[in-house]
Motif scaffolding. Structure first.
Motif, PDB file in Angstrom:
ATOM      1  N   ALA A   1     115.019  77.018  -0.709  1.00 34.81           N
ATOM      2  CA  ALA A   1     114.882  77.103  -2.171  1.00 34.81           C
ATOM      3  C   ALA A   1     113.566  76.476  -2.634  1.00 34.81           C
ATOM      4  O   ALA A   1     112.883  77.008  -3.525  1.00 34.81           O
ATOM      5  N   VAL A   2     113.197  75.363  -2.009  1.00 35.11           N
ATOM      6  CA  VAL A   2     111.922  74.710  -2.394  1.00 35.11           C
ATOM      7  C   VAL A   2     110.759  75.658  -2.101  1.00 35.11           C
ATOM      8  O   VAL A   2     109.872  75.864  -2.943  1.00 35.11           O
ATOM      9  N   LEU A   3     110.767  76.253  -0.918  1.00 37.48           N
ATOM     10  CA  LEU A   3     109.667  77.159  -0.564  1.00 37.48           C
ATOM     11  C   LEU A   3     109.637  78.363  -1.509  1.00 37.48           C
ATOM     12  O   LEU A   3     108.564  78.783  -1.975  1.00 37.48           O
ATOM     13  N   GLU A   4     110.803  78.884  -1.808  1.00 36.64           N
ATOM     14  CA  GLU A   4     110.834  80.062  -2.687  1.00 36.64           C
ATOM     15  C   GLU A   4     110.333  79.726  -4.084  1.00 36.64           C
ATOM     16  O   GLU A   4     109.731  80.563  -4.751  1.00 36.64           O
ATOM     17  N   SER A   5     110.561  78.476  -4.493  1.00 33.04           N
ATOM     18  CA  SER A   5     110.055  78.077  -5.824  1.00 33.04           C
ATOM     19  C   SER A   5     108.522  78.014  -5.825  1.00 33.04           C
ATOM     20  O   SER A   5     107.905  77.966  -6.867  1.00 33.04           O
ATOM     21  N   HIS A   6     107.935  78.016  -4.608  1.00 33.49           N
ATOM     22  CA  HIS A   6     106.468  78.062  -4.499  1.00 33.49           C
ATOM     23  C   HIS A   6     105.993  79.457  -4.090  1.00 33.49           C
ATOM     24  O   HIS A   6     104.940  79.611  -3.452  1.00 33.49           O
ATOM     25  N   LYS A   7     106.777  80.423  -4.424  1.00 29.54           N
ATOM     26  CA  LYS A   7     106.420  81.833  -4.203  1.00 29.54           C
ATOM     27  C   LYS A   7     106.309  82.224  -2.731  1.00 29.54           C
ATOM     28  O   LYS A   7     105.571  83.146  -2.367  1.00 29.54           O
ATOM     29  N   VAL A   8     106.989  81.493  -1.882  1.00 31.97           N
ATOM     30  CA  VAL A   8     107.014  81.859  -0.464  1.00 31.97           C
ATOM     31  C   VAL A   8     108.177  82.834  -0.254  1.00 31.97           C
ATOM     32  O   VAL A   8     109.269  82.625  -0.788  1.00 31.97           O
ATOM     33  N   SER A   9     107.919  83.899   0.519  1.00 34.01           N
ATOM     34  CA  SER A   9     109.007  84.818   0.880  1.00 34.01           C
ATOM     35  C   SER A   9     109.644  84.302   2.162  1.00 34.01           C
ATOM     36  O   SER A   9     108.983  84.262   3.214  1.00 34.01           O
ATOM     37  N   VAL A  10     110.881  83.883   2.062  1.00 35.39           N
ATOM     38  CA  VAL A  10     111.587  83.363   3.238  1.00 35.39           C
ATOM     39  C   VAL A  10     112.572  84.427   3.729  1.00 35.39           C
ATOM     40  O   VAL A  10     113.360  84.950   2.943  1.00 35.39           O
ATOM     41  N   VAL A  11     112.480  84.739   5.019  1.00 37.45           N
ATOM     42  CA  VAL A  11     113.397  85.723   5.602  1.00 37.45           C
ATOM     43  C   VAL A  11     114.207  85.033   6.681  1.00 37.45           C
ATOM     44  O   VAL A  11     113.654  84.552   7.675  1.00 37.45           O
ATOM     45  N   ASN A  12     115.510  84.977   6.470  1.00 37.29           N
ATOM     46  CA  ASN A  12     116.404  84.460   7.501  1.00 37.29           C
ATOM     47  C   ASN A  12     116.883  85.649   8.331  1.00 37.29           C
ATOM     48  O   ASN A  12     117.691  86.464   7.867  1.00 37.29           O
ATOM     49  N   LEU A  13     116.372  85.749   9.552  1.00 37.66           N
ATOM     50  CA  LEU A  13     116.674  86.933  10.360  1.00 37.66           C
ATOM     51  C   LEU A  13     118.133  86.993  10.800  1.00 37.66           C
ATOM     52  O   LEU A  13     118.583  88.021  11.304  1.00 37.66           O
ATOM     53  N   ALA A  14     118.855  85.909  10.610  1.00 37.94           N
ATOM     54  CA  ALA A  14     120.285  85.930  10.960  1.00 37.94           C
ATOM     55  C   ALA A  14     121.143  86.351   9.767  1.00 37.94           C
ATOM     56  O   ALA A  14     122.358  86.455   9.883  1.00 37.94           O
ATOM     57  N   SER A  15     120.513  86.585   8.639  1.00 40.11           N
ATOM     58  CA  SER A  15     121.279  86.915   7.439  1.00 40.11           C
ATOM     59  C   SER A  15     121.127  88.390   7.070  1.00 40.11           C
ATOM     60  O   SER A  15     120.003  88.879   6.855  1.00 40.11           O
ATOM     61  N   ARG A  16     122.240  89.064   6.978  1.00 41.87           N
ATOM     62  CA  ARG A  16     122.198  90.474   6.600  1.00 41.87           C
ATOM     63  C   ARG A  16     121.530  90.678   5.240  1.00 41.87           C
ATOM     64  O   ARG A  16     120.821  91.660   5.025  1.00 41.87           O
ATOM     65  N   HIS A  17     121.752  89.722   4.317  1.00 36.96           N
ATOM     66  CA  HIS A  17     121.209  89.870   2.966  1.00 36.96           C
ATOM     67  C   HIS A  17     119.684  89.949   2.960  1.00 36.96           C
ATOM     68  O   HIS A  17     119.087  90.489   2.044  1.00 36.96           O
ATOM     69  N   ASP A  18     119.055  89.372   3.973  1.00 35.50           N
ATOM     70  CA  ASP A  18     117.588  89.314   3.978  1.00 35.50           C
ATOM     71  C   ASP A  18     116.948  90.529   4.634  1.00 35.50           C
ATOM     72  O   ASP A  18     115.730  90.667   4.612  1.00 35.50           O
ATOM     73  N   LEU A  19     117.772  91.358   5.262  1.00 38.04           N
ATOM     74  CA  LEU A  19     117.198  92.453   6.050  1.00 38.04           C
ATOM     75  C   LEU A  19     117.404  93.811   5.383  1.00 38.04           C
ATOM     76  O   LEU A  19     118.395  94.018   4.676  1.00 38.04           O
TER      77      LEU A  19
ATOM     78  N   ILE B   1     104.715  84.456   4.087  1.00 38.94           N
ATOM     79  CA  ILE B   1     106.041  84.899   4.555  1.00 38.94           C
ATOM     80  C   ILE B   1     106.473  83.948   5.667  1.00 38.94           C
ATOM     81  O   ILE B   1     105.712  83.706   6.618  1.00 38.94           O
ATOM     82  N   VAL B   2     107.664  83.402   5.549  1.00 36.59           N
ATOM     83  CA  VAL B   2     108.209  82.513   6.587  1.00 36.59           C
ATOM     84  C   VAL B   2     109.453  83.166   7.177  1.00 36.59           C
ATOM     85  O   VAL B   2     110.346  83.590   6.437  1.00 36.59           O
ATOM     86  N   PHE B   3     109.486  83.238   8.512  1.00 33.35           N
ATOM     87  CA  PHE B   3     110.696  83.726   9.186  1.00 33.35           C
ATOM     88  C   PHE B   3     111.466  82.544   9.764  1.00 33.35           C
ATOM     89  O   PHE B   3     110.884  81.683  10.445  1.00 33.35           O
ATOM     90  N   CYS B   4     112.756  82.509   9.448  1.00 28.60           N
ATOM     91  CA  CYS B   4     113.616  81.476  10.001  1.00 28.60           C
ATOM     92  C   CYS B   4     114.878  82.152  10.523  1.00 28.60           C
ATOM     93  O   CYS B   4     115.027  83.372  10.420  1.00 28.60           O
ATOM     94  N   GLN B   5     115.776  81.348  11.067  1.00 26.70           N
ATOM     95  CA  GLN B   5     116.965  81.943  11.686  1.00 26.70           C
ATOM     96  C   GLN B   5     118.092  80.919  11.701  1.00 26.70           C
ATOM     97  O   GLN B   5     118.032  79.963  12.476  1.00 26.70           O
ATOM     98  N   TYR B   6     119.061  81.086  10.836  1.00 32.69           N
ATOM     99  CA  TYR B   6     120.235  80.205  10.903  1.00 32.69           C
ATOM    100  C   TYR B   6     121.446  80.930  10.326  1.00 32.69           C
ATOM    101  O   TYR B   6     121.346  81.745   9.417  1.00 32.69           O
ATOM    102  N   LEU B   7     122.584  80.600  10.889  1.00 34.86           N
ATOM    103  CA  LEU B   7     123.839  81.235  10.484  1.00 34.86           C
ATOM    104  C   LEU B   7     124.503  80.447   9.360  1.00 34.86           C
ATOM    105  O   LEU B   7     124.225  79.254   9.170  1.00 34.86           O
TER     106      LEU B   7
END
Ligand SMILES: NC(=O)C1=CN([C@@H]2O[C@H](COP(=O)(O)OP(=O)(O)OC[C@H]3O[C@@H](n4cnc5c(N)ncnc54)[C@H](O)[C@@H]3O)[C@@H](O)[C@H]2O)C=CC1
Ligand SMILES: Nc1nc(O)c(N)c(N[C@@H]2O[C@H](COP(=O)(O)O)[C@@H](O)[C@H]2O)n1
Length: 434
Positions: free
Chosen positions: A145-163, A125-131
């Motif tokens: 997208a590259v990380l997700e293609s390797h089955k990594v769960s990426v959470v952008n804490l600034a994005s409502r869609h991810d929370l 799981i990777v946490f990032c933060q960008y608007l």
């Protein structure tokens, strides 16, 4: 290992009994654990390669803690420097049962498709933060997208869609610093992480310790019998550039109460029974007339805002006021501190908990006669932030002669903090230990 089990069980029990303004059950149990030298270093000079501090016995302890937790967290600096695996490697441990690695990599600059935490396929799981408005938005989305293609769960804490729906996205302009309390809540609610081991590195340790018992339940530190010398990476407040820059040179009132020590091979391990920040020191910090808000750990500010901490704070203090003495837990003070530093209550203050509770449920702005308004995050100085308060309060005193802070003007309230007309009593204080 008994030592780990005992430390975590004690932390868990303590947490269940603790009265904090925050809902501890909304986040995982957090075990902060790292290895340091006698001169307080966790990394080698120049921070360019991993430094083995633990001996075999204490390294086994580290793996036992990993095995005991659902997830293991490090910062982007550790990934860049060490390329860690963060897996459990114990003789009697099934290799397929592994904690989830978690990396705080705000700008997706450290983790790549070739990182060990990705290739080991332990569901990173990777946490990032960008608007959306970020100048690097397209680049960051491509990396994601590259990380997700390797089955990594990426959470952008600034994005409502991810929370999850019940959590508000991070809104800080300091995008290099992941808001830790929010991140913890997401770990629990979105990924079902009930226990988290935090390994480091330096800035991550500093950020978690800066939040004290708000975000750390158990501290297990290995002290190795060696000196790294000048240039080593300090465990706490290294003063390096980055997320905790604002804390440089700041004295820290943090003590471990009732520590236990064990020897593992030639190393000593200290497990905490209780982690406490000294309230008096916290007060001292907020009392500095020239206090600069940039000295407050950004994580604390961002996340306390996210956690709607203010209304819950009222409830805690109401309980304490029943003792006929001012008592604020560190969580109170921290909330204080962030909201604007004027929340220390004199005994018998007429602040009404029931009305605060009502505003908590409705999320309506509290009435000025009952509770101070919810803080608006700002990025100016301490006094800038104070000025965001309502100026409609009028001056008055309560029946016992101490000022009724809920009726004060901004200026008066600030003066009351700087020169309190009542004595502050902190109950259950133990002497600080070093
Ligand atoms: N001896 C031990 O037990 C351990 C030692 N280390 C050592 O620590 C060193 C790395 O430490 P650092 O360079 O400080 O890197 P770090 O691993 O603490 O990562 C810091 C980075 O994480 C990001 N970050 C995101 N949100 C953050 C937040 N809320 N607070 C702080 N940082 C946040 C920032 O980009 C920041 O620069 C390495 O030398 C590594 O070997 C690391 C882990 C354990
Ligand atoms: N407990 C402990 N003792 C040491 O001496 C260390 N250097 C560390 N480092 C931490 O372990 C990570 C490496 O993990 P893997 O062996 O690759 O699984 C490193 O990145 C630090 O987090 N810890």
């Amino acid at each position: 290992m008994d030592f780990v089990e005992a430390a975590i069980a004690a932390a868990s029990e303590r947490r269940s009994k603790r009265k904090t303004p925050f809902k501890d059950e909304d986040r995982p149990l957090v075990v902060l654990s790292y290895a340091q030298s006698l001169d307080g270093c966790i990394g080698a000079k120049d921070n360019t390669q991993p430094l083995r501090l633990s001996g075999p016995e204490s390294m086994r302890l580290t793996h036992c803690i990993r095995a005991r937790c659902d997830a293991v967290l490090v910062g982007s600096g550790t990934v860049k420097n060490d390329d860690p695996r963060l897996s459990v490697r114990l003789d009697n441990h099934p290799p397929s049962v592994q904690p989830r690695p978690v990396v705080l990599d705000s700008r997706l600059s450290a983790v790549s498709s070739t990182s060990n935490v990705v290739t080991l396929n332990n569901r990173l799981i990777v946490f990032c933060q960008y608007l959306d408005s970020d100048p690097e938005f397209t680049t960051l989305q491509s990396k994601r997208a590259v990380l997700e293609s390797h089955k990594v769960s990426v959470v952008n804490l600034a994005s409502r869609h991810d929370l999850p729906d019940n959590l508000d996205p991070a809104s800080s302009s300091d995008v290099s610093s992941i808001p830790i309390p929010l991140m913890l809540r997401v770990l629990k609610s979105k990924f079902g992480v009930n226990s988290l081991m935090v390994e480091g590195g330096s800035r991550i340790i500093s950020a978690f310790l800066g939040l004290g018992s708000l975000c750390v339940d158990c501290l297990i530190v290995t002290v190795a019998p060696m000196f790294v010398g000048s240039g080593g990476v300090k465990a706490f407040d290294s003063g390096g550039e980055g997320a905790d820059e604002g804390k440089k040179g700041q004295s820290v009132a943090l003590s471990v109460v009732d520590p236990v020590y064990r020897q593992f091979g030639s190393d000593i391990d200290s497990g905490s029974k209780k982690l406490a920040r000294g309230p008096a020191m916290a007060l001292c910090k907020i009392s500095k007339p020239n206090y600069n808000r940039s000295q407050i750990p950004a994580t604390a500010v961002n996340n306390l805002h996210n956690m709607d901490s203010f209304t819950q704070w009222c409830l805690v203090c109401e309980r304490k006021l029943n003792h006929d003495a001012v008592y604020c837990s560190i969580e109170c003070l921290k909330t204080d501190f962030v909201s604007s530093g004027t929340f220390i209550l004199p005994p018998s203050s007429p602040v009404s908990a029931s009305s605060c509770a009502a505003s908590s449920t409705s999320r309506a702005p509290p009435s000025p006669t009952n509770c101070p308004p919810s803080p608006t995050p700002s990025h100016g100085s301490f006094s800038d932030m104070s000025s965001s308060w309502s100026s409609s309060y009028s001056s008055s005193s309560s029946s016992n002669g101490s000022p009724d802070r809920s009726q004060m003007s901004r200026h008066e309230a600030t003066q009351a903090i700087l020169n309190p007309p009542f004595s502050l009593e902190f109950k259950s204080r133990r002497p600080r230990r070093i």
